[in-house]
Design a protein around this motif. Structure first.
Motif, PDB file in Angstrom:
ATOM      1  N   ALA A 191      23.806  51.223 -30.421  1.00 11.33           N
ATOM      2  CA  ALA A 191      23.859  50.224 -31.543  1.00 11.33           C
ATOM      3  C   ALA A 191      23.249  49.269 -31.191  1.00 11.33           C
ATOM      4  O   ALA A 191      22.497  48.328 -32.469  1.00 11.33           O
ATOM      5  CB  ALA A 191      25.436  49.009 -31.239  1.00 11.33           C
ATOM      6  N   ALA A 192      22.757  49.215 -29.845  1.00 12.01           N
ATOM      7  CA  ALA A 192      21.214  48.528 -29.877  1.00 12.01           C
ATOM      8  C   ALA A 192      20.069  49.145 -29.954  1.00 12.01           C
ATOM      9  O   ALA A 192      19.071  48.863 -30.838  1.00 12.01           O
ATOM     10  CB  ALA A 192      20.694  48.363 -28.682  1.00 12.01           C
ATOM     11  N   ILE A 193      20.229  50.289 -29.550  1.00 17.67           N
ATOM     12  CA  ILE A 193      18.188  51.077 -29.724  1.00 17.67           C
ATOM     13  C   ILE A 193      18.510  51.895 -31.253  1.00 17.67           C
ATOM     14  O   ILE A 193      17.201  51.568 -31.398  1.00 17.67           O
ATOM     15  CB  ILE A 193      18.949  52.517 -28.383  1.00 17.67           C
ATOM     16  N   ASN A 194      19.515  53.042 -31.483  1.00 18.91           N
ATOM     17  CA  ASN A 194      19.391  52.883 -32.761  1.00 18.91           C
ATOM     18  C   ASN A 194      18.823  52.708 -33.915  1.00 18.91           C
ATOM     19  O   ASN A 194      17.847  53.061 -34.682  1.00 18.91           O
ATOM     20  CB  ASN A 194      20.738  54.249 -32.624  1.00 18.91           C
ATOM     21  N   PRO A 195      19.252  51.539 -33.995  1.00 20.64           N
ATOM     22  CA  PRO A 195      19.305  50.604 -36.021  1.00 20.64           C
ATOM     23  C   PRO A 195      18.202  50.081 -35.490  1.00 20.64           C
ATOM     24  O   PRO A 195      16.709  50.463 -36.106  1.00 20.64           O
ATOM     25  CB  PRO A 195      20.234  50.056 -35.692  1.00 20.64           C
ATOM     26  N   LEU A 196      17.148  49.690 -34.040  1.00 16.48           N
ATOM     27  CA  LEU A 196      16.493  48.921 -34.279  1.00 16.48           C
ATOM     28  C   LEU A 196      15.057  49.917 -34.144  1.00 16.48           C
ATOM     29  O   LEU A 196      13.799  49.582 -34.385  1.00 16.48           O
ATOM     30  CB  LEU A 196      15.858  48.096 -32.691  1.00 16.48           C
ATOM     31  N   THR A 197      14.768  51.182 -33.513  1.00 16.68           N
ATOM     32  CA  THR A 197      14.761  51.733 -33.337  1.00 16.68           C
ATOM     33  C   THR A 197      13.797  52.581 -34.687  1.00 16.68           C
ATOM     34  O   THR A 197      12.640  52.786 -35.178  1.00 16.68           O
ATOM     35  CB  THR A 197      14.264  53.247 -32.088  1.00 16.68           C
ATOM     36  N   ALA A 198      14.839  52.882 -35.261  1.00 15.26           N
ATOM     37  CA  ALA A 198      15.179  53.582 -36.986  1.00 15.26           C
ATOM     38  C   ALA A 198      14.054  52.244 -37.577  1.00 15.26           C
ATOM     39  O   ALA A 198      13.389  52.412 -38.858  1.00 15.26           O
ATOM     40  CB  ALA A 198      15.815  53.487 -37.917  1.00 15.26           C
ATOM     41  N   LEU A 199      13.995  51.097 -37.583  1.00 15.25           N
ATOM     42  CA  LEU A 199      14.121  50.340 -38.506  1.00 15.25           C
ATOM     43  C   LEU A 199      12.855  49.495 -38.544  1.00 15.25           C
ATOM     44  O   LEU A 199      11.641  49.071 -38.693  1.00 15.25           O
ATOM     45  CB  LEU A 199      14.563  48.338 -38.990  1.00 15.25           C
ATOM     46  N   LEU A 200      12.595  49.697 -36.720  1.00 14.80           N
ATOM     47  CA  LEU A 200      11.235  48.968 -36.207  1.00 14.80           C
ATOM     48  C   LEU A 200       9.652  50.180 -35.808  1.00 14.80           C
ATOM     49  O   LEU A 200       8.619  50.499 -35.853  1.00 14.80           O
ATOM     50  CB  LEU A 200      10.723  48.505 -34.582  1.00 14.80           C
ATOM     51  N   ASP A 201      10.767  51.813 -36.652  1.00 13.28           N
ATOM     52  CA  ASP A 201       9.895  52.627 -36.301  1.00 13.28           C
ATOM     53  C   ASP A 201       8.711  52.994 -35.198  1.00 13.28           C
ATOM     54  O   ASP A 201       7.595  53.356 -35.445  1.00 13.28           O
ATOM     55  CB  ASP A 201       8.698  52.570 -38.026  1.00 13.28           C
ATOM     56  N   CYS A 202       9.845  52.760 -34.644  1.00 10.21           N
ATOM     57  CA  CYS A 202       9.218  53.200 -32.625  1.00 10.21           C
ATOM     58  C   CYS A 202       9.883  54.122 -31.756  1.00 10.21           C
ATOM     59  O   CYS A 202      10.630  54.469 -32.664  1.00 10.21           O
ATOM     60  CB  CYS A 202       8.925  51.591 -32.631  1.00 10.21           C
ATOM     61  N   GLN A 215      12.980  40.807 -27.655  1.00 10.03           N
ATOM     62  CA  GLN A 215      14.076  39.708 -28.016  1.00 10.03           C
ATOM     63  C   GLN A 215      15.279  39.974 -28.876  1.00 10.03           C
ATOM     64  O   GLN A 215      16.299  39.510 -28.945  1.00 10.03           O
ATOM     65  CB  GLN A 215      13.428  38.233 -28.735  1.00 10.03           C
ATOM     66  N   LYS A 216      14.837  41.314 -30.277  1.00  9.01           N
ATOM     67  CA  LYS A 216      15.854  41.717 -30.642  1.00  9.01           C
ATOM     68  C   LYS A 216      16.643  41.921 -29.816  1.00  9.01           C
ATOM     69  O   LYS A 216      17.997  41.884 -30.511  1.00  9.01           O
ATOM     70  CB  LYS A 216      15.143  42.818 -31.811  1.00  9.01           C
ATOM     71  N   VAL A 217      16.653  43.652 -28.871  1.00 11.63           N
ATOM     72  CA  VAL A 217      17.311  44.192 -28.117  1.00 11.63           C
ATOM     73  C   VAL A 217      18.372  42.699 -27.451  1.00 11.63           C
ATOM     74  O   VAL A 217      20.076  43.106 -27.525  1.00 11.63           O
ATOM     75  CB  VAL A 217      16.476  44.546 -26.417  1.00 11.63           C
ATOM     76  N   SER A 218      17.831  41.583 -26.743  1.00 12.11           N
ATOM     77  CA  SER A 218      18.748  40.137 -26.272  1.00 12.11           C
ATOM     78  C   SER A 218      19.695  39.906 -26.876  1.00 12.11           C
ATOM     79  O   SER A 218      20.566  39.580 -26.726  1.00 12.11           O
ATOM     80  CB  SER A 218      17.947  39.499 -25.845  1.00 12.11           C
ATOM     81  N   ASP A 238      26.758  44.406 -15.157  1.00 12.17           N
ATOM     82  CA  ASP A 238      25.884  43.882 -15.227  1.00 12.17           C
ATOM     83  C   ASP A 238      26.150  43.782 -16.886  1.00 12.17           C
ATOM     84  O   ASP A 238      26.784  43.958 -17.339  1.00 12.17           O
ATOM     85  CB  ASP A 238      24.935  43.950 -14.461  1.00 12.17           C
ATOM     86  N   SER A 239      24.919  42.854 -17.801  1.00  8.36           N
ATOM     87  CA  SER A 239      24.553  43.120 -19.103  1.00  8.36           C
ATOM     88  C   SER A 239      23.439  44.341 -18.740  1.00  8.36           C
ATOM     89  O   SER A 239      24.007  45.386 -19.373  1.00  8.36           O
ATOM     90  CB  SER A 239      23.083  41.788 -18.679  1.00  8.36           C
ATOM     91  N   LEU A 240      24.538  44.141 -20.664  1.00  6.03           N
ATOM     92  CA  LEU A 240      24.366  44.991 -21.917  1.00  6.03           C
ATOM     93  C   LEU A 240      22.764  45.790 -21.457  1.00  6.03           C
ATOM     94  O   LEU A 240      22.263  47.074 -21.524  1.00  6.03           O
ATOM     95  CB  LEU A 240      24.727  44.988 -22.850  1.00  6.03           C
TER      96      LEU A 240
END
Length: 304
Positions: A191-202, A215-218, A238-240
């Motif tokens: 839920a953290a990695i997939n949509p962010l990489t898709a939207l940031l195209d990275c 910062q967005k991951v946080s 520990d933290s996600l």
């Protein structure tokens, strides 16, 4: 021992190949005559390992409409295709068939258990990496492990070891009494990695190396942790955020599955990843604006 595999994507092909290497009888169930014709042109799976060594395996291929009974089944389709997948082969499932859901996302597991009370339903979470270069050509991108646990209420964990071969050189499989923990861990990281990489195209690694992306991951990790805590669902000691960055760094050169789906204008699994989390937050009356924003942005992407 005979296994059927429904879903000839990267993970389905990886498991088909590895089960055949372990001398299992494997049948892949293909969606339609077009896919069957494509497969029968060579009637083999092409496998490339992490050292670029190539090999082949030869599972038989079937259509969902075939009549042969199914006693052991891996479902490796996209989460949103689970219902259609089950409906397509329901007439072939024997009483007490074993069904393993090896998929991303959550929400579909309870649905399958409720619909198939006469079957043994298992959940699986994997950190193996693989991708298709073309249909039935699978490349291994990383070796992880697969955790399998019981979802059905009336079975025992001890029922499972007899189903898989004792020795599987290319796959590491463990059983757990608490599959929910591992499904949630995988869900939270996706839920953290997939949509962010898709939207940031990275690629995945950028989430860790670019300060603005960190910062967005946080932000998304804090929202997910708040939901999990409200559900009394443990994640990590520990933290996600720490685990998300660790996975991003370990898979730094990879594109996430959702990035690939968006790039190729395919339907994504957002409803079963961040959408599942959003549904849980609504049940608890929690506000998760960034998660909601990610869902809306992914859903707005064009797809066929």
């Amino acid at each position: 021992m005979q296994w059927h595999i429904l879903g000839a994507g990267a993970i389905g092909c990886l498991w088909a190949h590895c089960l055949i290497k372990a001398k299992q009888d494997v049948r892949i169930i293909l969606r339609n005559e077009v896919h069957l014709h494509t497969y029968k042109a060579t009637s083999r799976l092409h496998y490339t390992d992490m050292d670029a060594r190539k090999s082949h395996s030869f599972p038989q291929a079937e259509l969902p409409s075939d009549a042969a009974p199914i006693t052991r089944l891996f479902i490796t389709t996209k989460a949103f295709s689970t219902q259609d997948a089950i409906d397509s082969i329901r007439h072939r499932l024997v009483d007490n068939a074993h069904i393993v859901l090896l998929q991303n996302g959550m929400g579909q597991h309870e649905q399958v258990c409720n619909q198939l009370p006469h079957c043994h339903v298992w959940g699986a979470s994997s950190t193996d990496g693989a991708y298709l270069t073309s249909p039935f050509h699978v490349t291994r991108a990383g070796k992880g492990e697969t955790i399998i646990g019981l979802l059905s209420r009336y079975n025992k964990l001890s029922d499972f070891p007899l189903l898989l071969p004792e020795k599987m050189d290319d796959l590491t499989v463990h059983l757990t009494q608490n599959i929910s923990l591992y499904l949630w861990r995988k869900l939270a990281i996706n839920a953290a990695i997939n949509p962010l990489t898709a939207l940031l195209d990275c690629r995945n690694g950028a989430l860790s190396s670019v300060p603005a992306y960190r910062q967005k991951v946080s932000i998304i990790c804090k929202e997910i942790e708040a939901i999990a805590e409200s559900l009394h669902q443990p994640l990590f000691e520990d933290s996600l955020e720490k685990h998300v960055f660790s996975v991003a760094e370990l898979t730094a050169n990879n594109f996430s599955s959702m990035h690939q789906d968006v790039t190729h204008k395919r339907k994504t699994e957002i409803d079963y990843i961040n959408g599942f989390i959003q549904a849980q937050s609504a049940l608890k009356g929690l506000d998760t604006p960034f998660n909601k924003q990610l869902i809306t942005s992914i859903q707005a992407k064009p797809h066929s």
